[in-house]
Enzyme design. Structure first.
Site, PDB file in Angstrom:
ATOM      1  N   THR A   1       2.454 -10.225  14.600  1.00 31.17           N
ATOM      2  CA  THR A   1       1.364 -10.686  13.778  1.00 31.17           C
ATOM      3  C   THR A   1       0.620  -9.306  13.257  1.00 31.17           C
ATOM      4  O   THR A   1       0.376  -8.509  14.197  1.00 31.17           O
ATOM      5  CB  THR A   1       0.564 -11.408  14.725  1.00 31.17           C
ATOM      6  OG1 THR A   1       1.206 -12.630  15.181  1.00 31.17           O
ATOM      7  CG2 THR A   1      -0.944 -11.797  14.002  1.00 31.17           C
TER       8      THR A   1
ATOM      9  N   SER B   1       1.239  -7.745  -1.338  1.00 30.82           N
ATOM     10  CA  SER B   1       1.970  -8.815  -0.467  1.00 30.82           C
ATOM     11  C   SER B   1       0.979 -10.170  -0.124  1.00 30.82           C
ATOM     12  O   SER B   1       1.525 -11.333   0.296  1.00 30.82           O
ATOM     13  CB  SER B   1       2.158  -8.319   0.894  1.00 30.82           C
ATOM     14  OG  SER B   1       1.247  -8.265   1.771  1.00 30.82           O
ATOM     15  N   SER B   2      -0.027 -10.075  -0.778  1.00 29.25           N
ATOM     16  CA  SER B   2      -0.853 -11.318  -0.805  1.00 29.25           C
ATOM     17  C   SER B   2       0.078 -12.151  -1.694  1.00 29.25           C
ATOM     18  O   SER B   2      -0.426 -13.458  -1.795  1.00 29.25           O
ATOM     19  CB  SER B   2      -2.294 -10.930  -1.372  1.00 29.25           C
ATOM     20  OG  SER B   2      -2.887 -10.198  -0.404  1.00 29.25           O
TER      21      SER B   2
ATOM     22  N   THR C   1       1.549  -4.931   4.018  1.00 30.87           N
ATOM     23  CA  THR C   1       1.404  -5.275   5.553  1.00 30.87           C
ATOM     24  C   THR C   1       0.585  -6.537   5.675  1.00 30.87           C
ATOM     25  O   THR C   1       0.815  -7.489   6.795  1.00 30.87           O
ATOM     26  CB  THR C   1       0.473  -4.284   6.334  1.00 30.87           C
ATOM     27  OG1 THR C   1      -1.002  -4.371   5.660  1.00 30.87           O
ATOM     28  CG2 THR C   1       1.152  -2.948   6.209  1.00 30.87           C
ATOM     29  N   ASP C   2      -0.241  -7.087   4.590  1.00 28.06           N
ATOM     30  CA  ASP C   2      -0.893  -8.243   4.797  1.00 28.06           C
ATOM     31  C   ASP C   2       0.050  -9.605   5.249  1.00 28.06           C
ATOM     32  O   ASP C   2      -0.304 -10.316   5.906  1.00 28.06           O
ATOM     33  CB  ASP C   2      -1.686  -8.566   3.605  1.00 28.06           C
ATOM     34  CG  ASP C   2      -2.735  -7.606   3.226  1.00 28.06           C
ATOM     35  OD1 ASP C   2      -2.921  -6.937   4.231  1.00 28.06           O
ATOM     36  OD2 ASP C   2      -3.156  -7.434   2.415  1.00 28.06           O
TER      37      ASP C   2
ATOM     38  N   GLN D   1      -4.116 -20.699  19.173  1.00 26.38           N
ATOM     39  CA  GLN D   1      -4.797 -19.739  18.505  1.00 26.38           C
ATOM     40  C   GLN D   1      -4.917 -18.295  19.154  1.00 26.38           C
ATOM     41  O   GLN D   1      -4.989 -17.399  18.644  1.00 26.38           O
ATOM     42  CB  GLN D   1      -6.406 -20.238  18.419  1.00 26.38           C
ATOM     43  CG  GLN D   1      -6.422 -21.412  17.401  1.00 26.38           C
ATOM     44  CD  GLN D   1      -7.833 -21.938  17.350  1.00 26.38           C
ATOM     45  OE1 GLN D   1      -8.668 -21.300  17.678  1.00 26.38           O
ATOM     46  NE2 GLN D   1      -7.985 -23.023  16.645  1.00 26.38           N
ATOM     47  N   CYS D   2      -4.655 -18.388  20.388  1.00 28.31           N
ATOM     48  CA  CYS D   2      -4.224 -17.293  21.112  1.00 28.31           C
ATOM     49  C   CYS D   2      -3.103 -16.354  20.774  1.00 28.31           C
ATOM     50  O   CYS D   2      -2.290 -16.673  20.374  1.00 28.31           O
ATOM     51  CB  CYS D   2      -4.270 -17.393  22.767  1.00 28.31           C
ATOM     52  SG  CYS D   2      -5.470 -18.311  23.494  1.00 28.31           S
TER      53      CYS D   2
ATOM     54  N   THR E   1       0.789  -1.079   0.082  1.00 27.22           N
ATOM     55  CA  THR E   1       0.023   0.037  -0.002  1.00 27.22           C
ATOM     56  C   THR E   1       0.872   1.259  -0.180  1.00 27.22           C
ATOM     57  O   THR E   1       0.611   2.156  -0.806  1.00 27.22           O
ATOM     58  CB  THR E   1      -0.833   0.101   1.293  1.00 27.22           C
ATOM     59  OG1 THR E   1      -1.911  -1.144   1.156  1.00 27.22           O
ATOM     60  CG2 THR E   1      -1.868   1.317   1.363  1.00 27.22           C
TER      61      THR E   1
END
Ligand code: ASP
Length: 342
Positions: free
Chosen positions: A166, A59-60, A90-91, A278-279, A14
């Protein structure tokens, strides 16, 4: 004192995008567009050079082949430059930062990834400040030694260890977090470095670049009601060598017979199953609950407090670069680049 030199590697994202008048959506645009909006690039007391990807990537579309190209560029320019800033969407920035941290061993120079939520051409862009501070950090030295010789993400006002990060927010300028490791620096009026948390341990080793990644890995995120066919399809995918199992809480999973049998069969046939939670914060501790103990007994490996991004890229790196499965497993239980708390 010799003038410091920083290399910007512009991959896309972006930060440099413009609106395509035909589709009205954002598309990558050339580095001229970036430098036009940041005239400050000429005002630093160090030299700034740039290399642009051709074609630029949203970035995808990032993938291990491009990571190999990226580490190749860093290797070629390593002796001429004091630090590197990678402009990246950023993705998937957290995946790239994690991958690069494993592919670049004994790094003695900063590799700082940054990007933005709003393109540089927009009035409220966050890209300008992100780029300027990332460059400052990449050039920061004391006695000719880099202050942060790590692969990092700088975003909004924080510098994070790349493999602890993340993307969690698609909207806020605070787009990244690192819940299991403190920021390495915070930028306000001054840039305050958090020295005790920066890795300086490998300063004596020789810089090494790994140019192989094995993509035979999968991610299995469990959820209440997950069905047997889906679990089996993933665990039996052709050529698969390792699966990151995203479990609940401190590493817990269903205790249904079919589920445990599927895991057992997979482990027995040599698949590595790496348990991460997953946390966003905290660690896998499979001994805590009966629902985790089963996995431990079946030979599932603990990913402790690793992010999913670090777990996947660490496996890709180890599967391609370790000499045996035993070596992969031993290294999963070690901190290679500060990605895990041991
Ligand atoms: N889709 C963009 C990318 O990751 C989003 C961004 O840069 O923030 O390339």
């Amino acid at each position: 004192m010799e003038e410091r030199k920083i290399l910007i590697i512009y991959t896309g994202g972006t930060i440099g995008m413009v609106i395509d008048p035909e589709t009205n959506s954002l598309v990558p645009f050339d580095f001229e567009n970036v430098s036009k909006h940041v005239p400050e690039l000429r005002r630093f007391d160090f030299q700034v050079r740039s290399i642009s990807f051709e074609p630029l990537v949203d970035s995808s579309d990032m993938n291990p082949e491009i990571w190999i190209k990226l580490v190749g560029i860093i290797e070629e320019n390593y002796s001429q430059f004091d630090g590197f800033v990678i402009l990246h969407g950023t993705d998937t920035m957290a995946y790239t930062a994690s991958a690069l941290s494993f592919m670049l061993s004994n790094l003695k120079k900063p590799v700082i990834l940054t990007g933005s939520q709003l393109p540089l051409g927009t009035i409220r862009t966050d890209g300008k400040e992100n780029l300027i501070t990332a460059l400052e950090i990449a050039a920061a030295q004391k006695n000719r030694q880099a202050l942060v010789p790590e692969v990092c993400i700088y975003f909004k006002d924080k510098l994070f260890r790349g493999n602890r990060t993340t993307k969690y927010n698609a909207e806020h300028f605070h787009a990244f977090r690192s819940d299991n490791y403190p920021p390495l620096a915070e930028a306000g009026i001054h840039i305050k470095y958090n020295y005790p948390y920066i890795r300086y341990t490998m300063l004596n080793g020789t810089f090494r670049v790994a140019k192989k990644m094995d993509t035979n890995v999968a991610l299995l995120r469990i959820f209440p009601g997950i069905n047997k066919d889906v679990v089996r399809a993933i665990l039996n995918a052709p050529n698969i060598k390792a699966v990151v199992l995203e479990t609940y809480g401190s590493g817990n999973a269903p205790t249904k017979k079919w589920f445990l049998e599927a895991i057992k069969e997979a482990v027995d046939k040599g698949l590595i199953i790496l348990n991460v939670t997953q946390c966003l914060a905290g660690s896998v501790e499979m001994w805590r609950y009966e629902t985790g103990v089963h996995l431990l007994e079946l030979g599932v490996v603990s990913g402790r407090d690793m992010t999913t991004e670090a777990a996947i890229t660490k496996l890709m790196y180890l599967l391609a670069n370790a000499d045996s499965i035993e070596e992969v497993k031993t290294n999963l239980n070690k901190s290679l680049q500060g990605e895990i708390y041991i």
